[in-house]
Design a protein around this motif. Structure first.
Motif, mmCIF file in Angstrom:
data_model
loop_
_atom_site.group_PDB
_atom_site.id
_atom_site.type_symbol
_atom_site.label_atom_id
_atom_site.label_comp_id
_atom_site.label_asym_id
_atom_site.label_seq_id
_atom_site.Cartn_x
_atom_site.Cartn_y
_atom_site.Cartn_z
ATOM 1 N N GLU A 150 0.759 -1.133 -0.018
ATOM 2 C CA GLU A 150 -0.133 -0.008 0.022
ATOM 3 C C GLU A 150 0.854 1.040 0.102
ATOM 4 N N LEU A 151 1.987 1.237 0.694
ATOM 5 C CA LEU A 151 3.048 2.396 0.580
ATOM 6 C C LEU A 151 3.678 2.564 -0.592
ATOM 7 N N VAL A 152 3.907 1.627 -1.356
ATOM 8 C CA VAL A 152 4.391 1.911 -2.659
ATOM 9 C C VAL A 152 3.469 2.143 -3.587
ATOM 10 N N ARG A 153 2.242 1.832 -3.290
ATOM 11 C CA ARG A 153 1.181 2.530 -4.309
ATOM 12 C C ARG A 153 0.884 3.891 -4.210
ATOM 13 N N ARG A 154 1.177 4.436 -3.047
ATOM 14 C CA ARG A 154 1.017 5.784 -2.854
ATOM 15 C C ARG A 154 2.465 6.638 -3.157
ATOM 16 N N LEU A 155 3.432 6.114 -3.294
ATOM 17 C CA LEU A 155 4.813 6.713 -3.551
ATOM 18 C C LEU A 155 4.596 7.660 -4.878
ATOM 19 N N PRO A 156 4.030 7.495 -5.763
ATOM 20 C CA PRO A 156 3.720 8.672 -6.834
ATOM 21 C C PRO A 156 3.129 9.581 -6.477
ATOM 22 N N GLU A 157 2.288 9.779 -5.575
ATOM 23 C CA GLU A 157 1.857 10.841 -4.988
ATOM 24 C C GLU A 157 2.705 11.730 -4.151
ATOM 25 N N TRP A 158 3.818 11.086 -3.800
ATOM 26 C CA TRP A 158 4.819 11.937 -2.910
ATOM 27 C C TRP A 158 6.410 12.297 -3.802
ATOM 28 N N LEU A 159 6.533 11.416 -4.813
ATOM 29 C CA LEU A 159 7.700 11.780 -5.555
ATOM 30 C C LEU A 159 7.419 12.607 -6.483
ATOM 31 N N ARG A 160 7.931 13.839 -6.176
ATOM 32 C CA ARG A 160 7.599 15.122 -7.007
ATOM 33 C C ARG A 160 8.976 15.954 -6.917
ATOM 34 N N PRO A 161 9.500 16.612 -8.285
ATOM 35 C CA PRO A 161 10.380 17.323 -8.224
ATOM 36 C C PRO A 161 10.441 18.337 -7.307
ATOM 37 N N GLY A 162 11.529 18.679 -6.582
ATOM 38 C CA GLY A 162 11.768 19.679 -5.686
ATOM 39 C C GLY A 162 11.613 19.461 -4.250
ATOM 40 N N ARG A 163 11.081 18.238 -4.008
ATOM 41 C CA ARG A 163 10.979 17.639 -2.623
ATOM 42 C C ARG A 163 12.055 16.990 -2.093
ATOM 43 N N PRO A 164 12.659 17.186 -1.002
ATOM 44 C CA PRO A 164 13.943 16.487 -0.623
ATOM 45 C C PRO A 164 13.474 15.102 -0.158
ATOM 46 N N GLU A 165 14.681 14.324 -0.227
ATOM 47 C CA GLU A 165 14.345 12.917 0.178
ATOM 48 C C GLU A 165 13.805 12.836 1.365
ATOM 49 N N ASN A 166 14.360 13.610 2.288
ATOM 50 C CA ASN A 166 13.976 13.477 3.943
ATOM 51 C C ASN A 166 12.396 13.478 3.977
ATOM 52 N N GLU A 167 11.917 14.475 3.270
ATOM 53 C CA GLU A 167 10.488 14.751 3.166
ATOM 54 C C GLU A 167 9.475 13.520 2.800
ATOM 55 N N ILE A 168 10.194 12.982 1.701
ATOM 56 C CA ILE A 168 9.553 11.632 1.067
ATOM 57 C C ILE A 168 9.553 10.585 2.255
#
Length: 358
Positions: A150-168
């Motif tokens: 379920e977390l993998v399914r949600r990852l595309p919502e969070w992986l956006r240019p400009g967001r730091p890795e720590n924030e993801i």
């Protein structure tokens, strides 16, 4: 009832080794044998077992543990001394120990109390039992894997240019707790761009950028049991060179999974993946093992590596995680848990393993 069965099996093996009392100090071994979820304790495993904990965990242990006497009133610094006192009071002729799970100070105190000649090396005894999972363990591992999916399914919502890795990584942590995970079994890995060539690239303050790969490795814990899954994403279209890396890893992953079955050596499964990568001339960029067992610990026997000839048995749960990490191109890895069966394996995680271009 499962804990009773596990203790009985451990006692049978201990008796075969000529042991009267098995001294268990590794906390995940103690949880496996008793159900105690605290972080400090010593189990004296015998026909009349005793779990020694300090006063911080006394009430908790009495609530969680059945069929085992709980000695839970000592101060934390007295935990080991209390356990040794309880052991010497039994006057056991032969005491089983695993020195890998003792500090030098603990071992010397034990030798002073009971004598080195009465200690019998029982390294690997409990690990051998834990390697083959029972029905309760498979159920917990399956639930942890479902949460990870379920977390993998949600990852595309969070992986956006400009967001730091720590924030993801923070998004993943918050979401998995909200979904029912106890915690992460290991540091959440989010590594993008050139950092994806770091097999254990923990999230940093680096922002995600278009044109870069992003490797995400996460491991939620459910009822003490761990999931472990890695998927690769790409912000925008991937280059032909990077697609070639991922194709090689995809084939290695698939052929290795097809090689898993009871009766096969762990090293043989590892060799299958390396042979695939060698066809692509990428085996020199794969320098970790193909996988490992998983359960109450993140890394358990067997190790799927060139150096482990353990014969796989039905009921083992192992990770399959080939990866290649090429400087200047990027890194990619696919990681899934599988349950070993007599005729093959049953994957616990089955989400798409292709490059996910966002």
């Amino acid at each position: 009832m499962e804990h009773v069965k596990r203790r009985a099996a451990a006692l049978e093996l201990a008796a075969e080794a000529g042991v009267d009392v098995l001294l268990v100090t590794k906390i995940t071994h103690i949880r496996y044998l008793t159900g105690f979820t605290g972080t400090a304790g010593v189990l004296l495993l015998a026909p009349e077992p005793v779990l020694v904990v300090d006063f911080r965990y006394g009430a908790q242990a009495r609530q969680q543990v059945e069929g085992v006497e709980v000695d839970g009133d000592c101060a934390p610094p007295r935990l080991w001394a209390t356990a040794v006192d309880r052991l010497t009071a039994r006057r056991a002729a032969r005491v089983g120990v695993d020195t890998r799970n003792l500090t030098a100070e603990q071992y010397l105190a034990l030798v002073s109390a009971v004598g080195a000649e009465r200690l019998i090396d029982c390294a690997g005894l409990v690990e051998g039992l834990r390697a083959v999972k029972d029905a309760d363990e498979i159920a917990a591992l399956t639930d942890a894997a479902a949460l990870a999916e379920e977390l993998v399914r949600r990852l595309p919502e969070w992986l956006r240019p400009g967001r730091p890795e720590n924030e993801i990584a923070g998004e993943i942590e918050f979401a998995q707790r909200h979904l029912g995970a106890e915690r992460s079994a290991a540091t959440i890995l989010v590594s993008s761009g050139e950092r994806s060539t770091m097999p254990h690239g923990a999230a940093s303050d680096k922002p995600l950028r278009m044109g870069e790969p992003v490797l995400v490795d996460l491991s939620p814990v459910v009822r003490g049991y761990r999931a472990d899954i890695t998927r690769t994403f790409h912000l925008g279209p991937a280059s032909p060179e990077y697609r070639r890396l991922h194709q090689a890893v995809t084939e290695a992953h698939g052929e290795a999974m097809a090689a898993v079955r009871a009766g096969v050596r762990a090293s043989a499964v590892d060799a299958v993946a390396r042979k695939v990568l060698a066809r692509y001339e990428l085996d020199g960029f794969f320098n970790h093992s193909l996988g490992h067992g998983i359960g109450l610990d993140q890394h358990e026997p067997p190790l799927l590596s060139p150096y482990d000839d353990t014969i796989l048995r039905a009921g083992m749960v192992v990770m399959i995680e080939p990866g290649v990490y090429v400087p200047g191109v990027g890194g990619t890895r696919i990681e899934d848990a599988v349950v070993v069966t007599e005729s093959g394996c049953t994957p616990l995680t089955t989400s798409d393993t292709g490059i996910r271009e966002l």
